[in-house]
Motif scaffolding. Structure first.
Motif, PDB file in Angstrom:
ATOM      1  N   ARG A 197       6.372  43.129 -30.775  1.00 13.67           N
ATOM      2  CA  ARG A 197       4.881  43.250 -31.164  1.00 13.67           C
ATOM      3  C   ARG A 197       4.848  42.974 -32.833  1.00 13.67           C
ATOM      4  O   ARG A 197       3.711  42.629 -33.078  1.00 13.67           O
ATOM      5  CB  ARG A 197       4.485  44.539 -30.571  1.00 13.67           C
ATOM      6  CG  ARG A 197       4.520  44.887 -29.272  1.00 13.67           C
ATOM      7  CD  ARG A 197       4.051  46.284 -28.961  1.00 13.67           C
ATOM      8  NE  ARG A 197       4.286  46.479 -27.369  1.00 13.67           N
ATOM      9  CZ  ARG A 197       4.026  47.639 -26.799  1.00 13.67           C
ATOM     10  NH1 ARG A 197       3.557  48.623 -27.529  1.00 13.67           N
ATOM     11  NH2 ARG A 197       4.309  47.803 -25.434  1.00 13.67           N
ATOM     12  N   HIS A 198       5.721  43.632 -33.359  1.00 11.73           N
ATOM     13  CA  HIS A 198       5.528  43.579 -34.839  1.00 11.73           C
ATOM     14  C   HIS A 198       6.851  42.887 -35.787  1.00 11.73           C
ATOM     15  O   HIS A 198       7.802  43.277 -35.567  1.00 11.73           O
ATOM     16  CB  HIS A 198       5.108  44.998 -35.534  1.00 11.73           C
ATOM     17  CG  HIS A 198       4.827  45.052 -37.008  1.00 11.73           C
ATOM     18  ND1 HIS A 198       3.631  45.358 -37.081  1.00 11.73           N
ATOM     19  CD2 HIS A 198       5.623  44.887 -37.979  1.00 11.73           C
ATOM     20  CE1 HIS A 198       3.433  45.227 -38.542  1.00 11.73           C
ATOM     21  NE2 HIS A 198       4.534  44.993 -39.141  1.00 11.73           N
ATOM     22  N   LEU A 199       6.264  41.698 -36.353  1.00 10.83           N
ATOM     23  CA  LEU A 199       7.508  41.178 -37.225  1.00 10.83           C
ATOM     24  C   LEU A 199       7.284  41.113 -38.599  1.00 10.83           C
ATOM     25  O   LEU A 199       5.911  40.455 -39.018  1.00 10.83           O
ATOM     26  CB  LEU A 199       7.721  39.894 -36.711  1.00 10.83           C
ATOM     27  CG  LEU A 199       8.754  39.137 -37.476  1.00 10.83           C
ATOM     28  CD1 LEU A 199      10.111  39.580 -37.433  1.00 10.83           C
ATOM     29  CD2 LEU A 199       8.852  37.487 -36.951  1.00 10.83           C
ATOM     30  N   ASP A 200       7.786  41.643 -39.525  1.00  8.57           N
ATOM     31  CA  ASP A 200       7.344  41.929 -40.925  1.00  8.57           C
ATOM     32  C   ASP A 200       8.707  41.504 -41.713  1.00  8.57           C
ATOM     33  O   ASP A 200       9.560  42.104 -41.790  1.00  8.57           O
ATOM     34  CB  ASP A 200       6.749  43.225 -41.396  1.00  8.57           C
ATOM     35  CG  ASP A 200       6.376  42.955 -42.769  1.00  8.57           C
ATOM     36  OD1 ASP A 200       6.715  42.204 -43.588  1.00  8.57           O
ATOM     37  OD2 ASP A 200       5.442  44.101 -43.139  1.00  8.57           O
ATOM     38  N   VAL A 201       8.565  40.350 -42.276  1.00  8.09           N
ATOM     39  CA  VAL A 201       9.495  39.311 -43.052  1.00  8.09           C
ATOM     40  C   VAL A 201       8.975  39.226 -44.627  1.00  8.09           C
ATOM     41  O   VAL A 201       9.794  38.473 -45.328  1.00  8.09           O
ATOM     42  CB  VAL A 201      10.177  38.455 -42.682  1.00  8.09           C
ATOM     43  CG1 VAL A 201      11.095  38.646 -41.115  1.00  8.09           C
ATOM     44  CG2 VAL A 201       9.473  37.285 -42.335  1.00  8.09           C
ATOM     45  N   GLY A 202       7.944  39.827 -44.855  1.00  9.43           N
ATOM     46  CA  GLY A 202       7.389  39.760 -46.050  1.00  9.43           C
ATOM     47  C   GLY A 202       8.096  39.991 -47.163  1.00  9.43           C
ATOM     48  O   GLY A 202       8.903  40.900 -47.288  1.00  9.43           O
ATOM     49  N   ASN A 203       7.926  39.455 -48.420  1.00  7.10           N
ATOM     50  CA  ASN A 203       8.544  39.776 -49.914  1.00  7.10           C
ATOM     51  C   ASN A 203      10.104  39.536 -49.758  1.00  7.10           C
ATOM     52  O   ASN A 203      10.699  40.602 -50.071  1.00  7.10           O
ATOM     53  CB  ASN A 203       7.914  41.164 -50.061  1.00  7.10           C
ATOM     54  CG  ASN A 203       6.650  41.216 -50.445  1.00  7.10           C
ATOM     55  OD1 ASN A 203       5.970  41.458 -49.779  1.00  7.10           O
ATOM     56  ND2 ASN A 203       6.385  40.866 -51.846  1.00  7.10           N
ATOM     57  N   ASN A 204      10.244  38.291 -49.390  1.00  5.29           N
ATOM     58  CA  ASN A 204      11.774  38.144 -49.393  1.00  5.29           C
ATOM     59  C   ASN A 204      11.859  36.746 -50.053  1.00  5.29           C
ATOM     60  O   ASN A 204      11.172  36.479 -50.684  1.00  5.29           O
ATOM     61  CB  ASN A 204      12.506  38.074 -47.964  1.00  5.29           C
ATOM     62  CG  ASN A 204      12.862  39.549 -47.562  1.00  5.29           C
ATOM     63  OD1 ASN A 204      13.613  40.144 -48.117  1.00  5.29           O
ATOM     64  ND2 ASN A 204      11.978  40.093 -46.622  1.00  5.29           N
ATOM     65  N   HIS A 205      13.175  35.876 -49.900  1.00  2.82           N
ATOM     66  CA  HIS A 205      13.205  34.625 -50.494  1.00  2.82           C
ATOM     67  C   HIS A 205      13.452  33.547 -49.337  1.00  2.82           C
ATOM     68  O   HIS A 205      14.362  32.708 -49.298  1.00  2.82           O
ATOM     69  CB  HIS A 205      14.375  34.816 -51.340  1.00  2.82           C
ATOM     70  CG  HIS A 205      14.376  35.760 -52.460  1.00  2.82           C
ATOM     71  ND1 HIS A 205      13.281  35.734 -53.494  1.00  2.82           N
ATOM     72  CD2 HIS A 205      15.033  36.994 -52.759  1.00  2.82           C
ATOM     73  CE1 HIS A 205      13.571  36.630 -54.243  1.00  2.82           C
ATOM     74  NE2 HIS A 205      14.451  37.357 -53.814  1.00  2.82           N
ATOM     75  N   LEU A 206      12.629  33.975 -48.238  1.00  2.00           N
ATOM     76  CA  LEU A 206      12.782  33.100 -47.181  1.00  2.00           C
ATOM     77  C   LEU A 206      12.063  31.324 -47.324  1.00  2.00           C
ATOM     78  O   LEU A 206      11.069  31.400 -47.931  1.00  2.00           O
ATOM     79  CB  LEU A 206      12.467  33.512 -45.746  1.00  2.00           C
ATOM     80  CG  LEU A 206      12.946  35.090 -45.578  1.00  2.00           C
ATOM     81  CD1 LEU A 206      12.246  35.893 -44.444  1.00  2.00           C
ATOM     82  CD2 LEU A 206      14.330  34.859 -45.244  1.00  2.00           C
ATOM     83  N   VAL A 207      12.880  30.672 -46.663  1.00  2.00           N
ATOM     84  CA  VAL A 207      12.372  29.436 -46.550  1.00  2.00           C
ATOM     85  C   VAL A 207      12.200  28.786 -45.004  1.00  2.00           C
ATOM     86  O   VAL A 207      12.200  29.572 -44.332  1.00  2.00           O
ATOM     87  CB  VAL A 207      13.292  28.459 -47.511  1.00  2.00           C
ATOM     88  CG1 VAL A 207      13.445  28.827 -48.807  1.00  2.00           C
ATOM     89  CG2 VAL A 207      14.460  28.601 -46.727  1.00  2.00           C
ATOM     90  N   GLY A 208      11.671  27.477 -45.071  1.00  2.00           N
ATOM     91  CA  GLY A 208      11.477  27.021 -43.718  1.00  2.00           C
ATOM     92  C   GLY A 208      10.027  26.745 -43.543  1.00  2.00           C
ATOM     93  O   GLY A 208       9.147  27.089 -44.537  1.00  2.00           O
ATOM     94  N   THR A 209       9.666  26.380 -42.408  1.00  2.00           N
ATOM     95  CA  THR A 209       8.398  26.066 -42.049  1.00  2.00           C
ATOM     96  C   THR A 209       8.060  26.909 -40.682  1.00  2.00           C
ATOM     97  O   THR A 209       8.910  27.507 -39.959  1.00  2.00           O
ATOM     98  CB  THR A 209       8.066  24.475 -41.261  1.00  2.00           C
ATOM     99  OG1 THR A 209       9.077  24.387 -40.300  1.00  2.00           O
ATOM    100  CG2 THR A 209       8.671  23.666 -42.485  1.00  2.00           C
ATOM    101  N   ILE A 210       6.735  27.445 -40.493  1.00  3.15           N
ATOM    102  CA  ILE A 210       6.193  28.094 -39.363  1.00  3.15           C
ATOM    103  C   ILE A 210       6.530  27.147 -37.900  1.00  3.15           C
ATOM    104  O   ILE A 210       7.016  27.674 -36.978  1.00  3.15           O
ATOM    105  CB  ILE A 210       4.688  28.433 -39.551  1.00  3.15           C
ATOM    106  CG1 ILE A 210       4.450  29.133 -40.564  1.00  3.15           C
ATOM    107  CG2 ILE A 210       4.119  29.014 -38.160  1.00  3.15           C
ATOM    108  CD1 ILE A 210       3.035  29.228 -40.972  1.00  3.15           C
ATOM    109  N   ARG A 211       6.429  25.872 -38.107  1.00  3.72           N
ATOM    110  CA  ARG A 211       6.715  25.036 -36.894  1.00  3.72           C
ATOM    111  C   ARG A 211       8.049  25.290 -36.544  1.00  3.72           C
ATOM    112  O   ARG A 211       8.476  25.346 -35.327  1.00  3.72           O
ATOM    113  CB  ARG A 211       6.599  23.656 -37.393  1.00  3.72           C
ATOM    114  CG  ARG A 211       6.890  22.572 -35.931  1.00  3.72           C
ATOM    115  CD  ARG A 211       6.311  20.977 -36.520  1.00  3.72           C
ATOM    116  NE  ARG A 211       5.116  20.924 -37.071  1.00  3.72           N
ATOM    117  CZ  ARG A 211       3.891  20.714 -36.229  1.00  3.72           C
ATOM    118  NH1 ARG A 211       4.296  20.553 -35.158  1.00  3.72           N
ATOM    119  NH2 ARG A 211       2.809  20.433 -36.760  1.00  3.72           N
TER     120      ARG A 211
END
Length: 327
Positions: A197-211
């Motif tokens: 229900r809840h995914l929070d990966v904010g404030n990191n150094h992640l790359v890539g696309t939403i697609r």
């Protein structure tokens, strides 16, 4: 002669107290808790009195320790020792408490890695280690905790990539990984989690696309809150995001996202907060967003939208309290 219901209830309660009073705590758990006691700070130790963590005679159970009876023995099922300034490495003896369903050590000063032996805690449902100083990679062995529903690892210093093994947690509902030093792409395999229900990966150094994140058919069928903010995500917002029909919060602020906002996103039925600020979006926001019956906040500052494009509501910082996810 039949006993009245009230008397039967009294007899049952007294029998339960008798069992609890005369059950012995499993030696494995006593040994593990005493090893933990030896490694913890004084604020906890001073209240851990007696030889039996589950209580002995007139002594109550140790603070933060919950036990239950299994057959002739008592076992430790919950360990909640938080906000007491525990200093030092993660106490590896915790991984010997094999009947734990809840482990909460949040808001302390734990350092070093989570040991891979954490995968032994097969009955664990809640693992809360946020607000510590834990480091190294997130151990893939967490993916062996098949009963886990809540995983809180935010506000630490974890590095490396998000392990794909987390997608092997069929009961997982809440995944908090924000405010770490995670790199790489968010595993699209997380989209196969039917109950998330809840995914929070904010404030990191992640790359890539939403697609890439939602590339599997039927991705994130139960997801309500998606926090991707303050990373290095690129590309556009794909129209396929509207297939995540349970979404209520979409937080994309402070990335490197480009392009127009697709009309299809306005079809997400209960979309309530849409944060697009501080990216490189262009064009206009489709009129349908301004007519959406649930959309309260749409923040657009720091983009390249055409002149006259307006936000919705007054921007606020989204905070989710612990009480929202009490289990």
């Amino acid at each position: 002669m039949a006993f009245p219901r009230f008397e039967i209830l009294v007899i049952c309660v007294l029998s339960l107290f008798f069992v609890l009073a005369h059950s012995k705590t499993l030696k494995r758990d006593v040994k593990a808790l005493n090893e933990i006691k030896a490694s913890l700070g004084w604020r906890v130790v001073y209240s851990w009195v007696g030889d039996d963590p589950c209580g002995d005679g007139d002594l109550p159970p140790w603070y933060g320790v919950t036990c239950s009876t299994q057959g002739d023995y008592r076992v430790v099922t919950e360990l909640e020792v938080y906000a007491v300034s525990i200093v030092g490495p993660f106490p590896i003896a915790v991984t010997n408490l094999l009947d734990l369903t809840r482990l909460d050590l949040h808001n302390n000063k734990l350092t070093g890695p989570i040991p891979p032996q954490v995968g032994r805690l097969k009955r664990l449902k809640v693992l809360n280690l946020r607000w510590n100083k834990l480091q190294d990679v997130i151990p893939p062995e967490i993916g062996e905790l098949k009963r886990l529903t809540h995983l809180y690892l935010s506000f630490n210093s974890f590095k490396g990539e998000i392990p794909k093994e987390l997608a092997a947690l069929p009961e997982l509902r809440y995944l908090y990984l924000q405010e770490n030093r995670l790199i790489g792409r968010i595993p699209a395999e997380l989209g196969t989690l039917q109950n998330l229900r809840h995914l929070d990966v904010g404030n990191n150094h992640l790359v890539g696309t939403i697609r890439e994140l939602i590339r599997f058919d039927g991705s994130f069928p139960s997801l309500r809150n998606l926090y991707l903010n303050n990373n290095y995500l690129s590309g556009g917002v794909p129209a396929q995001l509207s297939n995540l029909s349970s979404l209520e919060i979409v937080y994309l602020s402070y990335n490197k996202l480009i392009g127009n906002i697709p009309f299809a996103i306005s079809h997400i039925p209960k979309l309530t907060f849409l944060y697009l600020d501080h990216n490189q979006f262009t064009g206009r926001i489709p009129d349908a967003f301004y007519k959406h019956p649930f959309l309260k906040e749409m923040y657009i500052e720091g983009n390249m939208f055409k002149q006259g494009t307006k936000p919705i509501g007054t921007h606020i910082v989204l905070e989710v309290s612990d009480s929202d996810f009490v289990v």
